[in-house]
Design a protein around this motif. Structure first.
Motif, PDB file in Angstrom:
ATOM      1  N   TRP A 279      34.246  49.447 -18.230  1.00 46.94           N
ATOM      2  CA  TRP A 279      34.969  49.740 -19.650  1.00 46.94           C
ATOM      3  C   TRP A 279      33.988  51.095 -19.647  1.00 46.94           C
ATOM      4  O   TRP A 279      34.606  51.920 -20.624  1.00 46.94           O
ATOM      5  CB  TRP A 279      33.983  48.532 -20.407  1.00 46.94           C
ATOM      6  CG  TRP A 279      34.103  48.655 -21.914  1.00 46.94           C
ATOM      7  CD1 TRP A 279      35.167  49.449 -22.440  1.00 46.94           C
ATOM      8  CD2 TRP A 279      33.475  48.030 -22.956  1.00 46.94           C
ATOM      9  NE1 TRP A 279      34.792  49.318 -23.704  1.00 46.94           N
ATOM     10  CE2 TRP A 279      33.835  48.373 -24.157  1.00 46.94           C
ATOM     11  CE3 TRP A 279      32.331  47.125 -22.822  1.00 46.94           C
ATOM     12  CZ2 TRP A 279      33.359  47.568 -25.362  1.00 46.94           C
ATOM     13  CZ3 TRP A 279      31.823  46.576 -23.923  1.00 46.94           C
ATOM     14  CH2 TRP A 279      32.298  46.993 -25.360  1.00 46.94           C
TER      15      TRP A 279
ATOM     16  N   SER B  45      36.534  53.739 -17.769  1.00 46.78           N
ATOM     17  CA  SER B  45      37.953  53.666 -17.728  1.00 46.78           C
ATOM     18  C   SER B  45      38.399  53.588 -19.370  1.00 46.78           C
ATOM     19  O   SER B  45      39.340  53.851 -19.641  1.00 46.78           O
ATOM     20  CB  SER B  45      38.479  52.779 -17.087  1.00 46.78           C
ATOM     21  OG  SER B  45      38.394  51.239 -17.832  1.00 46.78           O
ATOM     22  N   GLY B  46      37.456  53.198 -20.313  1.00 46.38           N
ATOM     23  CA  GLY B  46      37.609  52.809 -21.513  1.00 46.38           C
ATOM     24  C   GLY B  46      38.314  51.523 -21.716  1.00 46.38           C
ATOM     25  O   GLY B  46      38.737  50.958 -23.036  1.00 46.38           O
ATOM     26  N   GLN B  47      38.683  50.781 -20.718  1.00 51.90           N
ATOM     27  CA  GLN B  47      39.476  49.588 -20.699  1.00 51.90           C
ATOM     28  C   GLN B  47      38.593  48.478 -20.993  1.00 51.90           C
ATOM     29  O   GLN B  47      37.188  48.158 -20.558  1.00 51.90           O
ATOM     30  CB  GLN B  47      39.952  49.424 -19.228  1.00 51.90           C
ATOM     31  CG  GLN B  47      40.795  47.909 -19.380  1.00 51.90           C
ATOM     32  CD  GLN B  47      41.453  47.688 -17.739  1.00 51.90           C
ATOM     33  OE1 GLN B  47      41.510  48.505 -17.046  1.00 51.90           O
ATOM     34  NE2 GLN B  47      41.482  46.393 -17.620  1.00 51.90           N
ATOM     35  N   TYR B  48      38.748  47.748 -22.342  1.00 52.63           N
ATOM     36  CA  TYR B  48      37.925  46.584 -22.821  1.00 52.63           C
ATOM     37  C   TYR B  48      38.040  45.686 -21.835  1.00 52.63           C
ATOM     38  O   TYR B  48      38.679  45.327 -21.170  1.00 52.63           O
ATOM     39  CB  TYR B  48      38.521  46.303 -24.087  1.00 52.63           C
ATOM     40  CG  TYR B  48      37.421  45.462 -24.832  1.00 52.63           C
ATOM     41  CD1 TYR B  48      36.461  46.139 -25.283  1.00 52.63           C
ATOM     42  CD2 TYR B  48      37.488  43.900 -24.943  1.00 52.63           C
ATOM     43  CE1 TYR B  48      35.549  45.418 -26.338  1.00 52.63           C
ATOM     44  CE2 TYR B  48      36.531  43.442 -25.553  1.00 52.63           C
ATOM     45  CZ  TYR B  48      35.644  43.979 -26.070  1.00 52.63           C
ATOM     46  OH  TYR B  48      34.494  43.226 -26.850  1.00 52.63           O
TER      47      TYR B  48
END
Length: 201
Positions: free
Chosen positions: A181, A184-187
């Motif tokens: 998270w 990558s900013g991916q939740y």
């Protein structure tokens, strides 16, 4: 006429009593082999300690032994994406391994608060704390205990809350998801877990 009894939602259910997980006991890295991927603490007596680090195998240069140490975020990224990361060499005498041991009783309340005094000579033992006894939980390392089996490498993604069915819960993610998270900013994928099954490491 008796007053209505309202059960404490944070009280542990007696039919599902949970025994605490093992405590973390810092152990000098010089006494341990096979350090790769192990959680470590670095620092110096009287100055302080850094946590959330991982080690690689010891390196000998001249007459000194060093431990390559990197932040956990970089360690997970290197493992997942197979990339090289820079690992500073820390003198082995300043590195402690997080070893799991049966928790001992530690000091009780001091001045009405739950505190304990520690020595500055080495990182202190970290006894597990029931998640519902902490005022802040998001981002903290957790252990889930089910039928005596410990599931580690978890992070709290939320604070304690009441679920749709009234159960006191915390949403958790694996540490890999938690750190991905960050870079990558991916939740992260999360799981709703009853708080009574969770302990702070």
């Amino acid at each position: 006429m008796s007053r209505e009894h309202r059960p404490d939602p944070f009280a542990e259910r007696s039919d599902r009593a949970v025994h605490p997980p093992k405590a973390i006991t810092p152990t000098p890295a010089l006494t341990q082999d096979d350090l790769r991927g192990r959680r470590v603490i670095v620092g110096a007596p009287g100055l302080g300690w850094r946590y959330d680090l991982r080690a690689d195998e010891k390196v000998v240069q001249g007459s000194r032994t060093y431990v390559p140490v990197i932040p956990e975020q970089d360690w997970y990224r290197a493992e997942l994406e197979q990339v090289e990361v820079f690992a500073p060499l820390v003198p082995a005498e300043r590195v402690w391994i997080e070893k799991l041991t049966v928790a001992r009783e530690v000091g009780g309340p001091v001045d009405g608060k739950s505190r304990r005094l520690v020595s500055l000579d080495a990182p202190p033992e970290q006894p597990p704390i029931l998640a519902t006894e902490s005022l802040r939980i998001a981002g903290r390392r957790l252990v889930q205990v089910i039928d005596g089996v410990e599931r580690r490498d978890l992070r709290a993604v939320t604070e304690v809350y009441s679920s749709a069915n009234g159960e006191i819960c915390i949403r958790v993610a694996t540490e890999l998801e938690w750190y991905r998270w960050v870079w990558s900013g991916q939740y992260p994928k999360t799981l709703e877990v009853p708080a009574r099954l969770l302990w702070l490491e």
